[in-house]
Structure formats: C-alpha cells, structure tokens
Write an enzyme that holds these catalytic residues in place. Structure first.
Site, PDB file in Angstrom:
ATOM      1  CB  SER A  94      80.663  24.710  40.472  1.00 49.80           C
ATOM      2  OG  SER A  94      79.696  25.638  40.914  1.00 49.80           O
ATOM      3  CG  ASP A 222      84.233  31.829  40.997  1.00 43.89           C
ATOM      4  OD1 ASP A 222      83.072  32.157  40.717  1.00 43.89           O
ATOM      5  OD2 ASP A 222      84.614  30.650  41.066  1.00 43.89           O
ATOM      6  CG  HIS A 251      82.120  29.478  38.633  1.00 41.21           C
ATOM      7  ND1 HIS A 251      82.578  29.224  39.906  1.00 41.21           N
ATOM      8  CD2 HIS A 251      81.095  28.592  38.423  1.00 41.21           C
ATOM      9  CE1 HIS A 251      81.871  28.247  40.451  1.00 41.21           C
ATOM     10  NE2 HIS A 251      80.982  27.839  39.564  1.00 41.21           N
TER      11      HIS A 251
END
Length: 272
Positions: A94, A222, A251
């Site tokens: 991320s 995601d 995610h």
C-alpha cells in the site's frame, strides 16, 4: 530496536535472521506487526528480515511533522544506510509501495537488488484533468472526511472489504478485529497526514525510471486501491515488471492470500 533520524525522530525497527536482506515497508495505519505471516516464513528460507515502523506508527515516535512522501523515503534510506545493507530486496504494501518508489527516485538503487510492490498506492490515486483514470477527488475527500469524523466507524465499515471476505476468503473474525485494532493504535495525526499525502502524490513521471527487477502484486477486489487505478497501471509503467493479479483478493492479501503471496515473493526473489 531504535534509531534516531536526522530530525531527531526515534524510529523502531525489527531485525531477524541471517542472509540476503529483505526490508518490509508497511502500509499506512499498520506497522511491522502486519508482516506476521511473511517474516517467519522468509527467515526459515534463509533470509534476513527487517521491518520498519514509520513515524507515528507502531513503537516509533509521534512527531507533528514528516508524514510527506519525501520524509518517509528519507527515513527508509537512513535505516538502510545505518545497517549498511546491500543487495536489498524491498517489499512494500500500500503506502509502503509508494514509499519504495519515492526512495528509488530520491536515493537511487545502488543498495537495492529488486523490489516488490504489493497492493501499492501507485501511480497516482487522485483524478485530475491529466489523470482521468484516477478516483474522483470528491470521493477521496469524502472518505478522508469520514475518517476524520469517526475513525473507528470508518475502519469498521471497511473491515470485511479489506480482506474481501464476501468472496469466500478464509479470514477469521478474530483476525479481522485484530487488524482493525492495530490500525486504531496508530497516531490519529499520522493517519490523517499520511492518508492525505499518499492519495495526492503523483509518481507517474518517476515509475518509468525504475530499472530494477520489479514484482507487482494486486488483488482484483481491492477496495482501498482499485486495481484499474493502481496495480494494472503500475505494472505497465515500470519497464519489465512481473505482474500477478489475484482475482479474489482485497487490500489485505498479506493475510487472506498469505501462502500464495509468500510463494510468489520467494519465486521472484530467488529468480536470477
């Protein structure tokens, strides 16, 4: 373990095992603990695993400044230089993936052997006239406003989507709750600043400069970093990038798809 950055901020890091160094860079709201299912695996495979708590996260100091992408990249560089790491494998999730991209632009790749970008917030999240593929600014701003208004509620509403449990991913309620508690332990100020910075930073001009072997992994489900905005575009922008797309992953694939992720990372790392 701890070290002091150039501005006096004390940052925590963990260091396990021996062998080629893998430096894990966590996502916003999480810290070194997020790699619970990666670090032991790679230590057992003969690697040295190092994980940093970015400022405002985990056991690191909570200063009022330094949550921009450049400072995050510089903090990572200071750790790598402090430990005199060479032939480093950088693995970022991320915001951690975005920090790796910024690190390479600011500090070069002399110490780095290859990189893995997992569910990375790249190349540019916010929709603009020259970035029509991005997420509309009104949606991003509304999400940040909801985060500011009630962070526990914001996290609770996204908890299941984070792991895409609606697609049958086997993530226990206890694991979901545990991860959300980790997110709530982060400095609220750090969360606000980091979220604003990561969604508004444009990496498009610098991604094509990356010449290292690169692995891009992203989940098709995601919710936090939609794949059409992030993973697919990132893989196309980095020359020669290896791309893996997980059809049922959200995610939080570092938990929901841990075995597949670890296997893909190991295969990429060991490929010469």
């Amino acid at each position: 373990m701890f070290f002091a950055t150039n501005d006096g901020t004390r940052l925590a890091y963990e260091d396990y095992g021996q062998g080629r160094p893998i430096v894990f860079v966590a996502s916003a709201m999480l810290c070194a603990d997020m790699w619970e299912y990666q670090i032991p695996y790679f230590v057992e495979q003969g690697y040295r695993c190092i994980a940093l708590d970015r400022r405002g996260h985990g056991r690191s100091d909570r200063p009022s400044t330094g949550y921009d992408m450049d400072t995050a990249a510089d903090d990572l560089a200071e750790l790598i230089e402090l430990l005199d790491l060479r032939d480093v494998i950088l693995v970022g999730h991320s915001m951690g993936g975005a920090e790796i991209a910024r690190y390479l632009h600011r500090h070069g790749d002399e110490r780095i052997e290859r990189i893995a970008l997992i569910s990375a917030m790249l190349p540019f999240m916010r929709q603009t006239d020259d970035n029509p593929e991005g997420i509309p600014g009104a949606l991003l701003d509304a999400s940040i406003a909801a985060l500011d208004a009630d962070r526990p509620k914001w996290l609770a509403r996204q908890a299941q989507a984070f792991f895409a449990t609606h697609l049958g991913n086997d993530v226990s309620p206890a694991q979901v709750d545990f991860t959300m508690r980790q997110c709530l332990e982060v400095s609220p100020w750090a969360v606000r600043q980091a979220q604003r910075n990561v969604v508004s930073f444009d990496h498009r001009a610098t991604l094509p400069e990356i010449k290292l072997p690169t692995l891009v992994i992203h989940g098709a489900a995601d919710f936090s970093a939609p794949i059409d905005v992030t993973g697919r575009r990132t893989a196309k922008m980095i020359p020669g990038a290896v791309y893996h797309e997980y059809p049922t992953a959200g995610h939080g694939l570092f938990v929901s798809h841990r075995d597949q992720l670890n296997g893909d990372l190991l295969a990429f790392i060991e490929k010469r």
